[in-house]
Design an enzyme around this catalytic site. Structure first.
Site, PDB file in Angstrom:
ATOM      1  N   CYS A  71       0.829  -1.222   0.000  1.00 34.01           N
ATOM      2  CA  CYS A  71       0.000   0.000   0.000  1.00 34.01           C
ATOM      3  C   CYS A  71       0.855   1.260   0.000  1.00 34.01           C
ATOM      4  O   CYS A  71       0.478   2.279  -0.585  1.00 34.01           O
ATOM      5  CB  CYS A  71      -0.953  -0.015   1.196  1.00 34.01           C
ATOM      6  SG  CYS A  71      -2.060  -1.447   1.164  1.00 34.01           S
ATOM      7  N   ASN A  72       2.015   1.185   0.641  1.00 37.86           N
ATOM      8  CA  ASN A  72       2.962   2.306   0.599  1.00 37.86           C
ATOM      9  C   ASN A  72       3.443   2.533  -0.834  1.00 37.86           C
ATOM     10  O   ASN A  72       3.507   3.667  -1.312  1.00 37.86           O
ATOM     11  CB  ASN A  72       4.161   2.026   1.504  1.00 37.86           C
ATOM     12  CG  ASN A  72       3.814   2.013   2.982  1.00 37.86           C
ATOM     13  OD1 ASN A  72       2.726   2.428   3.366  1.00 37.86           O
ATOM     14  ND2 ASN A  72       4.730   1.534   3.801  1.00 37.86           N
TER      15      ASN A  72
END
Length: 199
Positions: A71-72
């Site tokens: 997700c980063n």
């Protein structure tokens, strides 16, 4: 006998995965409205998809949890390509089951969202479910990249390109975070080109 049981179990697992992927909204479906607390550059506000669509297409991307590896990467990808999405006339919003306090940090983090686009809090998973996405519990003890325990559920990683008329133009799933961003950008550029061709 044992081999056939294993084979049958594998087929059942594959069918289950396929049904989850196929259950998501498809091209041409009406996109449910989103009205939720969101954060941009560390400041919370009420996000409305209906209002955002007045400015043009919206990339609605669902992700499992802020401050986790994939997700980063995905948030960073949307941030660094932000101007390209703008050039195609599209805005971006991320949606997860994170709390708004966590999203205030995530939205402002220069390594991830970098204040380029809002991220909305779908704390009970209702928004994800309205898009027919699977919402699952995060295994106990799982921590994010900051060392904090993840105390919320997670939606499957899926992205929807929603046209100004509120219809799903493209549904993107089953890809790596980088591929997901690239495919979303390709879709909005294709949508922009099709509009230009009609003029």
């Amino acid at each position: 006998m044992r081999k056939s049981v294993i084979k049958f179990s594998l087929l059942l697992a594959l069918a289950a995965m396929t049904s989850v992927t196929m259950a998501a909204l498809k091209e041409g479906d009406a996109a449910p409205d989103i009205k939720a607390q969101a954060s941009l550059s560390g400041k919370s506000f009420t996000y409305s998809l209906k209002d955002a669509l007045k400015k043009g297409p919206v990339v609605v991307y669902f992700y499992p949890s802020a401050f986790t590896g994939g997700c980063n990467i995905q948030a960073h990808g949307f941030a660094v390509n932000h101007e390209k999405f703008q050039e195609a006339g599209a805005t971006v919003v991320g949606v997860s089951l994170d709390s708004i306090s966590s999203l205030n940090d995530f939205s402002a983090d220069p390594d991830y969202c970098a204040g380029k686009f809002p991220v909305a809090s779908d704390i009970d998973g209702k928004i994800a479910k309205s898009y027919d996405l699977a919402v699952t519990e995060t295994p106990a003890g799982r921590k994010d990249t900051r060392g904090n325990e993840i105390d919320h559920g997670r939606a499957e990683r899926s992205t929807f390109i929603v046209t100004a008329s509120g219809k799903v133009y493209a549904a993107i799933g089953g890809l790596t975070p980088e591929q997901n961003v690239a495919k979303a950008l390709e879709a909005v550029q294709k949508l922009a080109a099709s509009k230009t061709a009609k003029l």
